[in-house]
Design a protein around this motif. Structure first.
Motif, short mmCIF file in Angstrom:
data_model
loop_
_atom_site.label_atom_id
_atom_site.label_comp_id
_atom_site.label_asym_id
_atom_site.label_seq_id
_atom_site.Cartn_x
_atom_site.Cartn_y
_atom_site.Cartn_z
N SER A 1 37.94 45.06 36.59
CA SER A 1 38.61 46.29 37.06
C SER A 1 38.07 46.71 38.42
O SER A 1 38.82 47.14 39.30
N LEU A 2 36.76 46.57 38.62
CA LEU A 2 36.14 46.95 39.89
C LEU A 2 36.65 46.08 41.02
O LEU A 2 37.03 46.57 42.10
N LEU A 3 36.69 44.79 40.81
CA LEU A 3 37.14 43.86 41.86
C LEU A 3 38.62 44.06 42.17
O LEU A 3 39.04 44.02 43.33
N THR A 4 39.40 44.30 41.14
CA THR A 4 40.84 44.53 41.35
C THR A 4 41.07 45.80 42.16
O THR A 4 41.89 45.83 43.09
N ASP A 5 40.32 46.84 41.82
CA ASP A 5 40.47 48.10 42.54
C ASP A 5 40.02 47.96 43.99
O ASP A 5 40.69 48.44 44.91
N ALA A 6 38.88 47.29 44.20
CA ALA A 6 38.37 47.14 45.57
C ALA A 6 39.28 46.27 46.41
O ALA A 6 39.46 46.49 47.61
N ALA A 7 39.88 45.24 45.77
CA ALA A 7 40.77 44.33 46.52
C ALA A 7 42.03 45.03 47.00
O ALA A 7 42.62 44.64 48.01
N SER A 8 42.43 46.07 46.29
CA SER A 8 43.65 46.79 46.68
C SER A 8 43.41 47.75 47.84
O SER A 8 44.36 48.28 48.42
N GLY A 9 42.14 48.00 48.18
CA GLY A 9 41.82 48.90 49.27
C GLY A 9 41.55 48.16 50.56
O GLY A 9 41.56 46.92 50.61
N PRO A 10 41.30 48.89 51.65
CA PRO A 10 41.09 48.26 52.95
C PRO A 10 39.78 47.49 53.06
O PRO A 10 39.68 46.51 53.77
N SER A 11 38.72 47.97 52.34
CA SER A 11 37.41 47.34 52.50
C SER A 11 36.62 47.46 51.20
O SER A 11 36.49 48.56 50.64
N PHE A 12 36.10 46.32 50.73
CA PHE A 12 35.29 46.31 49.51
C PHE A 12 34.00 47.10 49.72
O PHE A 12 33.59 47.90 48.87
N SER A 13 33.35 46.88 50.86
CA SER A 13 32.07 47.55 51.12
C SER A 13 32.25 49.06 51.23
O SER A 13 31.40 49.83 50.76
N GLU A 14 33.36 49.48 51.85
CA GLU A 14 33.61 50.92 51.97
C GLU A 14 33.85 51.54 50.60
O GLU A 14 33.44 52.67 50.34
N ARG A 15 34.54 50.79 49.72
CA ARG A 15 34.78 51.29 48.37
C ARG A 15 33.47 51.43 47.61
O ARG A 15 33.25 52.42 46.89
N MET A 16 32.57 50.45 47.78
CA MET A 16 31.26 50.53 47.12
C MET A 16 30.47 51.72 47.65
O MET A 16 29.80 52.44 46.89
N LYS A 17 30.55 51.92 48.94
CA LYS A 17 29.83 53.04 49.56
C LYS A 17 30.36 54.38 49.06
O LYS A 17 29.61 55.32 48.83
N GLU A 18 31.68 54.42 48.88
CA GLU A 18 32.30 55.65 48.37
C GLU A 18 31.86 55.94 46.95
O GLU A 18 31.60 57.09 46.58
N LEU A 19 31.74 54.88 46.14
CA LEU A 19 31.36 55.07 44.74
C LEU A 19 29.94 55.63 44.59
O LEU A 19 29.66 56.38 43.65
N VAL A 20 29.05 55.26 45.47
CA VAL A 20 27.66 55.72 45.37
C VAL A 20 27.36 56.84 46.36
O VAL A 20 26.20 57.08 46.71
#
Length: 790
Positions: free
Chosen positions: A737-756
């Motif tokens: 679910s995490l990878l699918t959600d991150a892949a749908s956004g512009p940047s995986f690293s930015e999504r991780m940064k947003e989560l934390v």
């Protein structure tokens, strides 16, 4: 000035041993501090060691207040309070040498801090706005000091600049520089945003003719205004004078009774013993020559002889310029000369021995000395308070989660893996927290008890309700909690069930359907206990999941919400599957065929129950309810204790043999060994209800076989279909679910940064504590700097 100097010499010569009644010597000073000069001693105090130390202490207090220290620790200070028309503004002018606004109504609408320094060659003044509160009156994390206008060197310009500064304070949403060019007329016509403010106008005066002193001038206490304004002014005064390090100067007009002065009431409430209150009596020249009693009363108060009005530091009496004299713009020296002349030539004041109690010079000198001694006394405690606040601040910072140091991707994946590992250990019982296993074991024990309570209640008699329950072939126990769905069935009830099930069977063949119908009567009761058990297990699981989510993801609210939703979705999926599995397990028992391969156990139980029912049938009187046999064990029947239907126990010391024992002994002698009491039922004559007894025994035996299956099968199904299935699939489903959600956004690293990203409240608290710590460190350094200079 000659008159003042002669007056001082006269006071010294007439009272060589009299100290000022202000108890300044009772306040201990720091070791090595310079002692203050005698009040009327002719010395150049501006160049003495005492004057230097006094100036340094005053400067330190000003610095500490500018840092906002007064919001954290109780700094020694002097506060002037008084009602309207009490002469408070005139007193402030006489002490400070500046002119304050005197419009009708309330003039001062915010506190004014006045700091006077004699370390100067010419008069000058600077104004600063100290903003420590927002427009709602709430404390700011860090106060700001805003320089307002240029340095003032002309006394005549001070009043308009003070008006401008006050207008800036009362309009916090307007840039303060907007008011720099406002005229007095324009300022009078401004509609202020606030009626009053707790923010402070700070006035720093350098005057070679002044005495080093610092004080707060508060808005005058009012009565004939809106209730809200009256309360605001009163609360402001109470806030300032409640601190134990505050010297309260209350102005009291001698034209009115002291009992009518609200300022004295507030001072008594804050300082019941009068240890830090000083009364300043104004307007003595308003008492006519005929007011003999009033004058006598005021003299007693000034001399400290009044029992009703006693203060540790006593009262001072001052004559302040009237309107005509203010219009003449008299110098400070001239105003003090006229006041001294008035007190030296006017009765009854000229006859009072304590001459230092009259006039501004003696009053200001004594107050300055008292404040200095109070500051010196408070310094060690101030340092201790700051250290304690720093320790508390550091502790609060340590209790906050530390700022994120790892790469966001590592942080997120690490927390997911740790969460999954922890839940897996919860599920298999290896975690140090045994909550899930222990609480579920308790629920399964309740489930077992409830299933046991569904056992058929067969009583092989015509009127079964008249006999005790038969719950154990050994008669060692009776059920205490029976399912309300279980019906008591007698011999005719069983015959009816058999009759209703007869189809085309041959004679002497009991229909299988009869037994199946009786079995269904108790297996259908297993649905409710199973559902209750499943619901209870789900509640325990939810609590454990919530705890683990908070533990592993709670530091980051976005992360907690994101994975909390994903985890609960997986939990709900496993719950649905587990519920279906439990339903399937129940259907195996509640639907045909009724089957077991445990035939040996089934046959053994059938024989025991058949023999038991036959024995009971042969001795109905022993099982009639309620019956008690001496020495027999008690059991519970319908909530009441009764005796089981055992044979009587032999009395102690008497050798009695039961009929059953005799029969077994006789059969053994005849060659029929290894028989038991239950085998004797086979010797009983044929029973007309033999078929019914066999059906009872068959059904009762099958119940025990199925009971032992279901009490293990349902818990195993729940554990494996719910907890273990969830532990097995959780990691893969969350990461997918995490990878699918991150892949749908512009940047995986930015999504991780947003989560934390750190929770806003924690970030704000950390900023607040860091700012507070910085303030305290600055305050501590300032206090230690002065200490090192001693």
């Amino acid at each position: 000035m000659d008159l003042l100097r002669n007056r001082r010499k006269q006071a010294v010569s007439t009272e060589p041993s009299v100290e000022p009644s202000l108890d300044v010597t009772s306040l201990p000073s720091l070791s090595g501090s310079a002692s203050p000069p005698e009040p009327w001693e002719e010395v150049d105090i501006s160049s003495s060691d005492y004057a230097r130390r006094r100036r340094e202490l005053m400067e330190m207090m000003v610095d500490l207040r500018s840092m906002g220290a007064d919001a954290l620790i109780a700094l020694p200070c002097v506060v002037v309070i008084g009602g309207q028309s009490a002469g408070k503004s005139s007193l402030v002018e006489a002490v400070s040498g500046i002119n304050v606004p005197r419009d009708s109504g309330t003039c001062t609408r915010c506190p004014m801090e006045c700091n006077m320094s004699s370390h100067a060659t010419s008069w000058s003044c600077t104004i600063t706005l100290r903003i420590g509160f927002d427009s709602n009156g709430l404390d700011l994390q860090k106060p700001t000091n805003v320089r307002f206008g240029p340095k003032i060197t002309d006394r005549s310009e001070f009043e308009v600049w003070l008006r401008r500064a006050q207008a800036a304070i009362l309009n916090p949403n307007v840039p303060s520089s907007t008011f720099h060019a406002k005229t007095i007329e324009e300022l009078r016509n401004i509609k202020n945003t606030l009626k009053f403010s707790r923010n402070v106008v700070c006035v720093s005066i350098e005057d070679p003719d002044a005495t080093d002193l610092s004080f707060y001038d508060l808005p005058g206490l009012i009565q004939n205004e809106e209730a809200e304004m009256v309360t605001l002014v009163k609360c402001l005064a109470e806030h300032y004078i409640e601190k134990k390090n505050t010297i309260i100067l209350t102005t009291i007009p001698m034209s009115d009774d002291m009992e009518n002065q609200q300022s004295m009431s507030l001072a008594r409430a804050a300082d019941p013993n009068g240890e830090r209150t000083i009364g300043v009596l104004t307007k003595p020249d308003t008492l006519g020559t005929g007011a003999i009693n009033q004058r006598r009363k005021w003299v007693e108060i000034i001399e400290g002889c009044s029992e009703e009005h006693t203060l540790t530091h006593g009262f001072y009496c001052v004559r302040l310029p009237d309107d005509a004299e203010r219009a003449q713009r008299l110098s400070r020296a001239e105003s003090q000369r006229r006041a001294a002349e008035y007190f030296d030539t006017t009765s009854p004041w000229k006859d009072v021995i304590h001459r230092h109690r009259f006039g501004i010079p003696g009053f200001v000198s004594d107050i300055s000395q008292l404040l200095i001694r109070m500051i010196e006394k408070a310094l060690p405690r101030l340092r201790e308070d700051v250290d304690a606040l720093l320790a508390k601040c550091a502790k609060d910072i340590d209790e906050l989660p530390p700022p994120l140091e790892n790469d966001p991707q590592i942080e997120v994946l690490g927390r997911v893996n740790t969460f999954c590992d922890d839940f897996k250990s919860f599920a298999n019982g290896s975690h140090e927290d045994k909550r899930l296993a222990q609480r579920n074991r308790a629920l399964y024990a309740i489930f077992k008890r409830d299933i046991r309570g569904t056992a058929p209640d067969f009583r092989p008699f015509n009127e079964p309700e008249d006999y005790v329950p038969l719950d154990d072939t050994e008669e060692n126990m009776t059920l205490t909690e029976r399912d309300p769905g279980v019906k008591v069935m007698g011999i005719y009830d069983i015959r009816k069930v058999i009759h209703e099930a007869i189809g085309w069977e041959l004679p002497n063949n009991v229909p299988y359907q009869a037994k199946s119908n009786l079995i269904a009567q108790f297996t259908k009761l297993w649905v409710a206990p199973s559902e209750r058990c499943f619901v209870g297990v789900n509640k325990v699981l939810d609590q454990v999941i919530d705890t683990l989510i908070s533990t592993h993801f709670g530091r980051f609210k976005v992360l907690e919400e994101y994975f909390g939703n994903l985890i609960r979705i997986q939990v709900d999926i496993c719950k649905a599957r587990a519920q279906a599995a439990v339903k399937t397990a129940l259907e195996l028992e509640t639907t045909t065929p009724h089957y077991t391969q445990n035939t040996h156990y089934l046959q053994t139980l059938r024989e025991k129950w058949l023999a038991y029912y036959k024995t009971v049938r042969s001795r109905p009187s022993m099982y009639r309810a309620p019956i008690r046999h001496i020495g027999e064990a008690e059991f519970v029947f319908n909530g009441q204790k009764s005796n089981s239907a055992k044979s009587p126990v032999k009395p102690t010391g008497v050798n009695l043999e039961t009929p059953e024992s005799k029969a077994l002994r006789a059969l053994a002698e005849a060659g029929y060994a290894s028989l038991r009491v239950s085998d004797l039922a086979r010797l009983l004559p044929p029973d007309s209800f033999e078929e019914e007894l066999v059906v009872m025994a068959d059904v009762r035996a099958y119940y025990h076989v199925a009971y032992k299956r279901i009490i293990d099968h349902i818990p195993f199904t729940i554990e494996h279909a719910l907890h273990h299935a969830l532990a097995k699939q959780l990691s893969q489903s969350l990461l997918t679910s995490l990878l699918t959600d991150a892949a749908s956004g512009p940047s995986f690293s930015e999504r991780m940064k947003e989560l934390v990203s750190e929770d806003a409240s924690i970030a704000q608290k950390r900023l607040m504590l860091s700012t507070r710590k910085e303030r305290l460190l600055n305050i501590r350094r300032r206090l230690m700097t002065f200490s090192n200079g001693i």
